[in-house]
Design a protein around this motif. Sequence first.
Motif, PDB file in Angstrom:
ATOM      1  N   ALA A 201       0.846  -1.195   0.000  1.00 22.37           N
ATOM      2  CA  ALA A 201       0.000   0.000   0.000  1.00 22.37           C
ATOM      3  C   ALA A 201       0.876   1.236   0.000  1.00 22.37           C
ATOM      4  CB  ALA A 201      -0.891  -0.004   1.241  1.00 22.37           C
ATOM      5  N   ALA A 202       0.394   2.306  -0.614  1.00 20.48           N
ATOM      6  CA  ALA A 202       1.117   3.580  -0.589  1.00 20.48           C
ATOM      7  C   ALA A 202       1.369   3.984   0.863  1.00 20.48           C
ATOM      8  CB  ALA A 202       0.315   4.654  -1.309  1.00 20.48           C
ATOM      9  N   GLY A 203       2.616   4.249   1.187  1.00 19.73           N
ATOM     10  CA  GLY A 203       2.970   4.684   2.538  1.00 19.73           C
ATOM     11  C   GLY A 203       3.260   3.570   3.514  1.00 19.73           C
ATOM     12  N   GLN A 204       3.133   2.317   3.107  1.00 17.24           N
ATOM     13  CA  GLN A 204       3.339   1.220   4.054  1.00 17.24           C
ATOM     14  C   GLN A 204       4.774   1.230   4.587  1.00 17.24           C
ATOM     15  OE1 GLN A 204       1.101  -2.388   3.498  1.00 17.24           O
ATOM     16  NE2 GLN A 204       2.937  -3.635   3.647  1.00 17.24           N
ATOM     17  N   GLY A 205       4.910   1.107   5.897  1.00 21.02           N
ATOM     18  CA  GLY A 205       6.217   1.118   6.530  1.00 21.02           C
ATOM     19  C   GLY A 205       6.672   2.489   6.979  1.00 21.02           C
ATOM     20  N   ILE A 206       5.908   3.532   6.639  1.00 22.29           N
ATOM     21  CA  ILE A 206       6.265   4.899   7.021  1.00 22.29           C
ATOM     22  C   ILE A 206       5.278   5.416   8.066  1.00 22.29           C
ATOM     23  CG2 ILE A 206       6.596   7.281   6.220  1.00 22.29           C
ATOM     24  CD1 ILE A 206       7.172   6.216   3.454  1.00 22.29           C
ATOM     25  N   ILE A 207       5.784   6.045   9.113  1.00 12.63           N
ATOM     26  CA  ILE A 207       4.915   6.791  10.018  1.00 12.63           C
ATOM     27  C   ILE A 207       5.101   8.276   9.721  1.00 12.63           C
ATOM     28  CG2 ILE A 207       4.934   5.017  11.799  1.00 12.63           C
ATOM     29  CD1 ILE A 207       6.859   6.731  13.401  1.00 12.63           C
ATOM     30  N   THR A 208       4.106   9.060  10.055  1.00 13.80           N
ATOM     31  CA  THR A 208       4.187  10.495   9.795  1.00 13.80           C
ATOM     32  C   THR A 208       3.697  11.275  10.998  1.00 13.80           C
ATOM     33  OG1 THR A 208       3.648  12.249   8.202  1.00 13.80           O
ATOM     34  CG2 THR A 208       1.885  10.694   8.743  1.00 13.80           C
ATOM     35  N   ILE A 209       4.208  12.478  11.125  1.00 10.57           N
ATOM     36  CA  ILE A 209       3.822  13.377  12.208  1.00 10.57           C
ATOM     37  C   ILE A 209       3.003  14.506  11.592  1.00 10.57           C
ATOM     38  CG2 ILE A 209       4.658  14.958  13.993  1.00 10.57           C
ATOM     39  CD1 ILE A 209       7.263  13.200  13.958  1.00 10.57           C
ATOM     40  N   ALA A 210       1.751  14.608  12.009  1.00 11.12           N
ATOM     41  CA  ALA A 210       0.849  15.639  11.504  1.00 11.12           C
ATOM     42  C   ALA A 210       0.666  16.716  12.566  1.00 11.12           C
ATOM     43  CB  ALA A 210      -0.498  15.034  11.131  1.00 11.12           C
ATOM     44  N   ALA A 211       0.607  17.960  12.134  1.00 14.04           N
ATOM     45  CA  ALA A 211       0.418  19.069  13.063  1.00 14.04           C
ATOM     46  C   ALA A 211      -0.153  20.265  12.311  1.00 14.04           C
ATOM     47  CB  ALA A 211       1.748  19.447  13.727  1.00 14.04           C
ATOM     48  N   ARG A 212      -0.476  21.295  13.072  1.00 16.75           N
ATOM     49  CA  ARG A 212      -0.899  22.575  12.496  1.00 16.75           C
ATOM     50  C   ARG A 212       0.247  23.566  12.747  1.00 16.75           C
ATOM     51  NH1 ARG A 212      -6.254  23.094  11.318  1.00 16.75           N
ATOM     52  NH2 ARG A 212      -6.096  25.362  11.564  1.00 16.75           N
ATOM     53  N   PRO A 213       1.160  23.715  11.800  1.00 18.24           N
ATOM     54  CA  PRO A 213       2.347  24.552  12.041  1.00 18.24           C
ATOM     55  C   PRO A 213       2.029  25.975  12.481  1.00 18.24           C
ATOM     56  CG  PRO A 213       2.620  23.262  10.045  1.00 18.24           C
ATOM     57  CD  PRO A 213       1.203  23.074  10.474  1.00 18.24           C
ATOM     58  N   ASP A 214       0.952  26.552  11.957  1.00 19.30           N
ATOM     59  CA  ASP A 214       0.620  27.932  12.312  1.00 19.30           C
ATOM     60  C   ASP A 214       0.182  28.066  13.767  1.00 19.30           C
ATOM     61  OD1 ASP A 214       1.228  28.669   9.752  1.00 19.30           O
ATOM     62  OD2 ASP A 214      -0.849  28.854   9.079  1.00 19.30           O
ATOM     63  N   ASP A 215      -0.177  26.940  14.392  1.00 18.26           N
ATOM     64  CA  ASP A 215      -0.629  26.971  15.790  1.00 18.26           C
ATOM     65  C   ASP A 215       0.486  26.644  16.772  1.00 18.26           C
ATOM     66  OD1 ASP A 215      -3.094  27.533  14.754  1.00 18.26           O
ATOM     67  OD2 ASP A 215      -3.935  25.536  15.081  1.00 18.26           O
ATOM     68  N   LEU A 216       1.676  26.337  16.259  1.00 15.07           N
ATOM     69  CA  LEU A 216       2.793  25.950  17.115  1.00 15.07           C
ATOM     70  C   LEU A 216       3.903  26.992  17.044  1.00 15.07           C
ATOM     71  CD1 LEU A 216       3.116  22.135  16.214  1.00 15.07           C
ATOM     72  CD2 LEU A 216       1.995  23.131  18.229  1.00 15.07           C
ATOM     73  N   ASP A 217       4.685  27.057  18.114  1.00 13.22           N
ATOM     74  CA  ASP A 217       5.859  27.912  18.117  1.00 13.22           C
ATOM     75  C   ASP A 217       6.823  27.476  17.012  1.00 13.22           C
ATOM     76  OD1 ASP A 217       7.525  29.871  20.077  1.00 13.22           O
ATOM     77  OD2 ASP A 217       8.847  28.313  19.273  1.00 13.22           O
ATOM     78  N   ASN A 218       7.471  28.421  16.369  1.00 10.50           N
ATOM     79  CA  ASN A 218       8.387  28.101  15.268  1.00 10.50           C
ATOM     80  C   ASN A 218       9.490  27.140  15.699  1.00 10.50           C
ATOM     81  OD1 ASN A 218       6.977  29.703  13.475  1.00 10.50           O
ATOM     82  ND2 ASN A 218       8.296  31.501  13.751  1.00 10.50           N
ATOM     83  N   ASP A 219       9.958  27.263  16.926  1.00 12.44           N
ATOM     84  CA  ASP A 219      11.010  26.374  17.418  1.00 12.44           C
ATOM     85  C   ASP A 219      10.500  24.927  17.536  1.00 12.44           C
ATOM     86  OD1 ASP A 219      12.808  28.440  17.545  1.00 12.44           O
ATOM     87  OD2 ASP A 219      12.526  28.812  19.690  1.00 12.44           O
ATOM     88  N   ILE A 220       9.239  24.783  17.881  1.00 13.25           N
ATOM     89  CA  ILE A 220       8.650  23.441  17.982  1.00 13.25           C
ATOM     90  C   ILE A 220       8.522  22.823  16.592  1.00 13.25           C
ATOM     91  CG2 ILE A 220       6.598  22.125  18.625  1.00 13.25           C
ATOM     92  CD1 ILE A 220       8.259  23.078  20.999  1.00 13.25           C
ATOM     93  N   VAL A 221       8.084  23.620  15.637  1.00 13.12           N
ATOM     94  CA  VAL A 221       7.974  23.119  14.260  1.00 13.12           C
ATOM     95  C   VAL A 221       9.344  22.702  13.751  1.00 13.12           C
ATOM     96  CG1 VAL A 221       7.315  23.684  11.898  1.00 13.12           C
ATOM     97  CG2 VAL A 221       5.929  24.525  13.809  1.00 13.12           C
ATOM     98  N   ALA A 222      10.353  23.522  14.015  1.00 11.32           N
ATOM     99  CA  ALA A 222      11.715  23.196  13.587  1.00 11.32           C
ATOM    100  C   ALA A 222      12.197  21.912  14.241  1.00 11.32           C
ATOM    101  CB  ALA A 222      12.659  24.348  13.919  1.00 11.32           C
ATOM    102  N   LEU A 223      11.835  21.724  15.511  1.00 11.25           N
ATOM    103  CA  LEU A 223      12.207  20.490  16.213  1.00 11.25           C
ATOM    104  C   LEU A 223      11.554  19.283  15.554  1.00 11.25           C
ATOM    105  CD1 LEU A 223      13.377  18.893  18.651  1.00 11.25           C
ATOM    106  CD2 LEU A 223      11.292  19.511  19.888  1.00 11.25           C
ATOM    107  N   LEU A 224      10.267  19.379  15.239  1.00 10.40           N
ATOM    108  CA  LEU A 224       9.568  18.258  14.614  1.00 10.40           C
ATOM    109  C   LEU A 224      10.162  17.924  13.252  1.00 10.40           C
ATOM    110  CD1 LEU A 224       5.836  19.104  15.479  1.00 10.40           C
ATOM    111  CD2 LEU A 224       7.361  17.489  16.635  1.00 10.40           C
ATOM    112  N   ARG A 225      10.587  18.940  12.532  1.00 13.18           N
ATOM    113  CA  ARG A 225      11.165  18.698  11.206  1.00 13.18           C
ATOM    114  C   ARG A 225      12.505  17.966  11.298  1.00 13.18           C
ATOM    115  NH1 ARG A 225       7.679  20.993   7.785  1.00 13.18           N
ATOM    116  NH2 ARG A 225       6.763  23.048   8.229  1.00 13.18           N
ATOM    117  N   LYS A 226      13.151  18.022  12.460  1.00 14.60           N
ATOM    118  CA  LYS A 226      14.403  17.290  12.639  1.00 14.60           C
ATOM    119  C   LYS A 226      14.180  15.778  12.626  1.00 14.60           C
ATOM    120  CE  LYS A 226      16.935  20.789  15.299  1.00 14.60           C
ATOM    121  NZ  LYS A 226      17.588  21.096  16.594  1.00 14.60           N
TER     122      LYS A 226
END
Length: 320
Positions: A201-226
Amino acid sequence: MTAEKAPRLKLRIGTRGSPLALVQARQVAADIERHSGGEIAGEIITFTSTGDKLTTERLINSGGKGLFTREIDEAVDDGRCDLAVHSLKDVPGEIPAGQELVAFPEREDPRDGFITVSGIKSLKDLPEGATVGTASLRRESQTLARRPDLNIVTFRGNVQTRLKKLEDGLADATYLAMSGLERLGMAHLASPVPIEDMIPAAGQGIITIAARPDDLDNDIVALLRKLDHADSRKAAIAERAFLVELDGSCRTAMGGHARLEDGVWKFDGEVLRPDGSERWAEKGTAQADASEADLAALGRSAGQRIRAAAGGDLPAFEDD
């Protein structure tokens, strides 16, 4: 007198409550803590999704794709959770407005695992007329394409539930994703099915982190992107472009898989009739340094060629 240590910031992580989903969420929480130098901790909040409540029927009878993410998506949207951890193959092509799939940690084994209690290691070795348990329309069609003599029964539930059904003799064999079995330390139970035999299936074996970037501090978004893994992201982009191009849902038996192999990006996609009697498959390649836009075009092009070969309308399962 020693100074009190400032309390750590907590990020609320929404996830399903199954053993596998909890393993995935805890890994993300551990990665967040590690990348933040221990300054940020994850607080895991569990949800019972609509899909989890379906133990005997197919997803198409209750709305199809999105049943495993909807409640968690709503919690991210209304602020009860800061982020969500999903299995990517459960995420619909269209995600809620304002949300973003901000990171794709490194992919685990994308293959399907074939499991029996009899010791049989391959679908081809099952006796004539044997029963295979699965709730996946893709796996059902792919099984019938290779062995039209077999019978299919619906197996729903988490990993442990499906293994128990197999042990109880409700089927002679079943499939589970190798990635999930690996994360649970149970990979020894299954025989991996070659991708050329069953495109995942498309995406099988991958997990993803979903969020609302505009609702989070920029430093938190940068951390998640790491937490992002570049090649896993590119594979996800290609496979989801394929899914969106074909308007992939739980009514269509389809598989799509991208991987960087021998210095080249390779893509395999297919759509099958529900009974496995007909199959439309396409391949494509891109250079190793292909951009994310190139990878999206790779998946989209394969989907367009399949749709054209199938005459425009894709075969679909009907409600039971």
